[in-house]
Design an enzyme around this catalytic site. Structure first.
Site, PDB file in Angstrom:
ATOM      1  N   GLY A 220      13.589  20.327   6.893  1.00 24.10           N
ATOM      2  CA  GLY A 220      12.769  20.465   8.091  1.00 24.10           C
ATOM      3  C   GLY A 220      13.357  19.678   9.234  1.00 24.10           C
TER       4      GLY A 220
ATOM      5  N   ASN B 212       9.899   3.906  -0.045  1.00 25.88           N
ATOM      6  CA  ASN B 212      10.056   4.678   1.189  1.00 25.88           C
ATOM      7  C   ASN B 212      11.509   5.100   1.404  1.00 25.88           C
ATOM      8  OD1 ASN B 212       7.414   4.874   1.800  1.00 25.88           O
ATOM      9  ND2 ASN B 212       7.398   3.347   3.431  1.00 25.88           N
TER      10      ASN B 212
ATOM     11  N   GLU C 220       0.841  -1.200   0.000  1.00 26.58           N
ATOM     12  CA  GLU C 220       0.000   0.000   0.000  1.00 26.58           C
ATOM     13  C   GLU C 220       0.876   1.250   0.000  1.00 26.58           C
ATOM     14  OE1 GLU C 220      -3.357   0.408  -0.357  1.00 26.58           O
ATOM     15  OE2 GLU C 220      -2.580   2.442  -0.527  1.00 26.58           O
ATOM     16  N   PHE C 221       0.497   2.247  -0.810  1.00 28.18           N
ATOM     17  CA  PHE C 221       1.292   3.472  -0.921  1.00 28.18           C
ATOM     18  C   PHE C 221       0.537   4.708  -0.420  1.00 28.18           C
ATOM     19  CE2 PHE C 221       2.796   0.488  -4.150  1.00 28.18           C
ATOM     20  CZ  PHE C 221       4.148   0.446  -3.853  1.00 28.18           C
TER      21      PHE C 221
ATOM     22  N   CYS D 176       5.875   4.963   9.061  1.00 29.09           N
ATOM     23  CA  CYS D 176       6.416   4.095   8.007  1.00 29.09           C
ATOM     24  C   CYS D 176       7.900   4.301   7.722  1.00 29.09           C
ATOM     25  CB  CYS D 176       5.619   4.288   6.722  1.00 29.09           C
ATOM     26  SG  CYS D 176       3.940   3.654   6.870  1.00 29.09           S
TER      27      CYS D 176
HETATM   28  N1  LIG Z   1      -0.084   3.925   8.097  1.00 33.99           N
HETATM   29  C1  LIG Z   1       0.342   4.157   6.859  1.00 33.99           C
HETATM   30  O1  LIG Z   1       0.388   5.302   6.383  1.00 33.99           O
HETATM   31  C2  LIG Z   1       0.766   3.025   5.979  1.00 33.99           C
HETATM   32  C3  LIG Z   1       0.935   3.240   4.602  1.00 33.99           C
HETATM   33  C4  LIG Z   1       1.328   2.175   3.796  1.00 33.99           C
HETATM   34  C5  LIG Z   1       1.577   0.941   4.363  1.00 33.99           C
HETATM   35  N2  LIG Z   1       1.442   0.766   5.711  1.00 33.99           N
HETATM   36  C6  LIG Z   1       1.700  -0.573   6.259  1.00 33.99           C
HETATM   37  O2  LIG Z   1       0.440  -1.201   6.495  1.00 33.99           O
HETATM   38  C7  LIG Z   1       0.496  -2.046   7.653  1.00 33.99           C
HETATM   39  C8  LIG Z   1      -0.572  -1.623   8.641  1.00 33.99           C
HETATM   40  O3  LIG Z   1      -0.263  -0.331   9.101  1.00 33.99           O
HETATM   41  P1  LIG Z   1      -1.322   0.579   9.877  1.00 33.99           P
HETATM   42  O4  LIG Z   1      -0.701   1.923  10.031  1.00 33.99           O
HETATM   43  O5  LIG Z   1      -2.663   0.434   9.235  1.00 33.99           O
HETATM   44  O6  LIG Z   1      -1.366  -0.198  11.292  1.00 33.99           O
HETATM   45  P2  LIG Z   1      -2.327   0.066  12.542  1.00 33.99           P
HETATM   46  O7  LIG Z   1      -1.503  -0.193  13.729  1.00 33.99           O
HETATM   47  O8  LIG Z   1      -3.011   1.382  12.383  1.00 33.99           O
HETATM   48  O9  LIG Z   1      -3.454  -1.049  12.405  1.00 33.99           O
HETATM   49  C9  LIG Z   1      -3.223  -2.408  12.540  1.00 33.99           C
HETATM   50  C10 LIG Z   1      -4.519  -3.068  13.013  1.00 33.99           C
HETATM   51  O10 LIG Z   1      -4.357  -4.484  12.913  1.00 33.99           O
HETATM   52  C11 LIG Z   1      -4.990  -5.081  14.034  1.00 33.99           C
HETATM   53  N3  LIG Z   1      -4.453  -6.450  14.203  1.00 33.99           N
HETATM   54  C12 LIG Z   1      -3.216  -6.824  14.621  1.00 33.99           C
HETATM   55  N4  LIG Z   1      -3.097  -8.163  14.577  1.00 33.99           N
HETATM   56  C13 LIG Z   1      -4.280  -8.650  14.122  1.00 33.99           C
HETATM   57  C14 LIG Z   1      -4.771  -9.969  13.857  1.00 33.99           C
HETATM   58  N5  LIG Z   1      -4.014 -11.043  14.018  1.00 33.99           N
HETATM   59  N6  LIG Z   1      -6.037 -10.094  13.402  1.00 33.99           N
HETATM   60  C15 LIG Z   1      -6.812  -8.997  13.209  1.00 33.99           C
HETATM   61  N7  LIG Z   1      -6.399  -7.733  13.443  1.00 33.99           N
HETATM   62  C16 LIG Z   1      -5.144  -7.561  13.892  1.00 33.99           C
HETATM   63  C17 LIG Z   1      -4.703  -4.131  15.165  1.00 33.99           C
HETATM   64  O11 LIG Z   1      -5.560  -4.316  16.265  1.00 33.99           O
HETATM   65  C18 LIG Z   1      -4.862  -2.767  14.475  1.00 33.99           C
HETATM   66  O12 LIG Z   1      -6.206  -2.320  14.555  1.00 33.99           O
HETATM   67  C19 LIG Z   1       1.926  -1.913   8.161  1.00 33.99           C
HETATM   68  O13 LIG Z   1       2.695  -2.945   7.628  1.00 33.99           O
HETATM   69  C20 LIG Z   1       2.381  -0.581   7.612  1.00 33.99           C
HETATM   70  O14 LIG Z   1       3.786  -0.509   7.451  1.00 33.99           O
HETATM   71  C21 LIG Z   1       1.020   1.769   6.519  1.00 33.99           C
END
Ligand SMILES: NC(=O)c1ccc[n+]([C@@H]2O[C@H](COP(=O)([O-])OP(=O)(O)OC[C@H]3O[C@@H](n4cnc5c(N)ncnc54)[C@H](O)[C@@H]3O)[C@@H](O)[C@H]2O)c1
Length: 458
Positions: free
Chosen positions: A259, A214, A154-155, A266
């Site tokens: 900055g 990234n 995801e981006f 991430c």
């Molecule tokens: N946040 C961003 O901007 C972003 C962008 C691109 C990619 N990512 C990637 O996406 C992934 C998720 O990131 P995020 O920021 O959404 O995380 P987050 O911490 O906001 O959400 C993760 C969710 O997963 C749930 N969870 C954990 N283990 C679980 C399981 N076994 N079954 C069901 N639910 C479970 C947690 O309770 C939580 O609600 C990461 O690998 C991150 O690097 C994040």
């Protein structure tokens, strides 16, 4: 199409909401019962513009459900997204515990063919581990069911997540078989009606693409911060240099802002994890190491500059701070520079008055009971009797404040502008001491310590 999304965080929730908005039937599963209950009642666990109305609309239409019932959720989806967290482990690698636990959940509950999609950011080779985990769970049930594991990093950008998902620059799909590729194409087709931007590649290349993207973004920021330090010494203005280079289409204007360095949920963890991946296969990444070192240094800059002006001890000094979230448009505090800064200021005895439009509840939960920290309800309250204002996050409402009022409120009109929001000449004309990043005009004396000598050895 029937979809299951595992994880209701920034990525999972946005994925589930946007897919349901295209007419898919989506069940979103999370292990956090409180989060699921909140979502069932229409409360968002995160601040993301436009997310609440999207969730409410699709939930009301019956296309989007939230549950902790793994059996129901997994049985529902032909396509099952894994969108759980991959925080850094002790050694800097991505901790795959949540991803593999989600994979085991799928293996335990699947009842027919599934396309299992790694949407979490995961190291190269993880799809094979997910494959093995699902296969083992199936073996334990003596179930012989077909499935494919696909990588679909995801981006999206927090703060613009809905727009990014709805109108993606590109969708990367790493898949090794035709059936899963066809299903992924069909799922994403509504998002690509004007132009096909779906890139299909092998699974490992797809997994690597996310980390390299990234790392490139982090590199651009560190590069500009390095040039900012040089600009201060040479008498130039990095903001003008930025405009001068960004207009070159080979360079482009994004991610060129000097900055306080890169932070957030991430970039720091993904740069670290990429280092770890390289180390595991005996490859040196001297450039990425420098990128990281420059960032570590940059994140201390505001505190150093404050101390250079107000002294080592800040006892009896009030400091105003604008912006707590790691960037505007989100309440995400993961690796936010504000938290490190607040701790440093409190350690030196300062009283900190901080304001953020959305991230204050999160800060209150983490640091709220610290004597010396006041979370206030208005930007001008944060600067009342302050000897300095630190601008940490570039929220829009900080861009054009009432400077006359700011000056009236402050004990000393000193603004340490960590995001280069203000024009140095204008600030000087207003009688405000302004210290930007990489702006010789706002550096009466050179205050930037030399950049560290970088050792390129491992
Ligand atoms: N946040 C961003 O901007 C972003 C962008 C691109 C990619 N990512 C990637 O996406 C992934 C998720 O990131 P995020 O920021 O959404 O995380 P987050 O911490 O906001 O959400 C993760 C969710 O997963 C749930 N969870 C954990 N283990 C679980 C399981 N076994 N079954 C069901 N639910 C479970 C947690 O309770 C939580 O609600 C990461 O690998 C991150 O690097 C994040």
């Amino acid at each position: 199409m029937k979809v299951c999304v595992i994880g209701a965080g920034y990525v999972g929730l946005v994925t589930a909401a946007c897919l349901s908005d295209m007419g898919n039937s989506v069940v979103c599963l999370d292990i956090d019962a409180e989060r699921v209950l909140g979502l069932q009642e229409g409360r968002m666990p995160i601040h993301e513009p436009g997310l609440d109305s999207l969730v409410q609309r699709n939930a009301a239409a019956g296309r989007l459900q939230f549950t902790t019932d793994a059996a129901m959720a997994v049985a529902h989806g032909t396509i099952v997204f894994i969108a759980v967290g991959t925080p850094p482990a002790e050694d800097g690698s991505a901790d795959l515990a949540h991803v593999l636990s989600a994979a085991a959940t799928v293996g335990r509950h699947m009842t027919d063919y599934k396309v299992i999609v790694d949407k979490s950011t995961v190291p190269v080779g993880t799809a094979a581990q997910v494959q093995a985990t699902v296969a083992q769970a199936l073996r334990q049930r003596a179930a012989l069911l077909p499935f494919a594991v696909v990588s679909n990093p995801e981006f999206l950008k927090e703060g613009d997540a809905i727009e990014d998902f709805m109108r993606p620059d590109r969708i990367v799909v790493g898949a090794d078989d035709e059936q899963s590729t066809l299903l992924m194409r069909a799922l994403y087709a509504p998002f690509l009606r004007n132009r096909d931007r779906l890139l299909v590649m092998d699974v490992k290349s797809a997994e690597m693409t996310k980390y390299v993207a990234n790392a490139m973004l982090a590199t651009r920021i560190s590069f500009m911060n390095e040039m900012a330090a040089l600009a201060e010494e040479l008498g130039a203005d990095i903001e003008k240099v930025r405009l001068g280079i960004g207009s070159d289409p080979r360079i482009g204007s994004h991610f060129l802002y000097a900055g306080l360095g890169w932070g957030g949920s991430c970039l720091p963890k993904d740069v670290q994890a990429l280092h770890r991946m390289a180390q595991d296969v005996g490859v040196q990444l001297p450039m990425l190491k420098a990128v990281q070192q420059i960032n570590d240094r940059q994140r201390q800059l505001l505190a150093e500059r404050l101390v250079a002006r107000l002294g080592e001890s800040l006892h009896g000094v009030t400091v105003g701070l604008w912006g707590l979230a790691f960037k505007p448009g989100t309440d995400d505090l993961r690796e936010a520079p504000s938290l490190v800064l607040i701790e440093e200021l409190l350690r030196r005895g300062a009283r900190v008055q901080a304001f953020d439009p959305v991230a204050m509840p999160g800060v209150a939960a983490r640091l709220g009971d610290q004597p010396g920290l006041a979370l206030v309800n208005h930007p001008m309250q944060a600067v009342q009797d302050a000897s300095a204002l630190l601008v940490v996050t570039e929220w829009r409402e900080f861009r054009s404040p009432d400077f006359a009022e700011l000056k009236r409120c402050m004990k000393r009109p000193l603004v340490l502008d960590g995001r280069n929001l203000y024009d140095p000449a204008e600030m000087r004309a207003l009688g405000i001491e302004h210290v930007g990043i990489g702006r010789a005009e706002s550096q009466p004396q050179a205050t930037h310590a030399p950049m560290p000598t970088l050792s390129l050895a491992a």
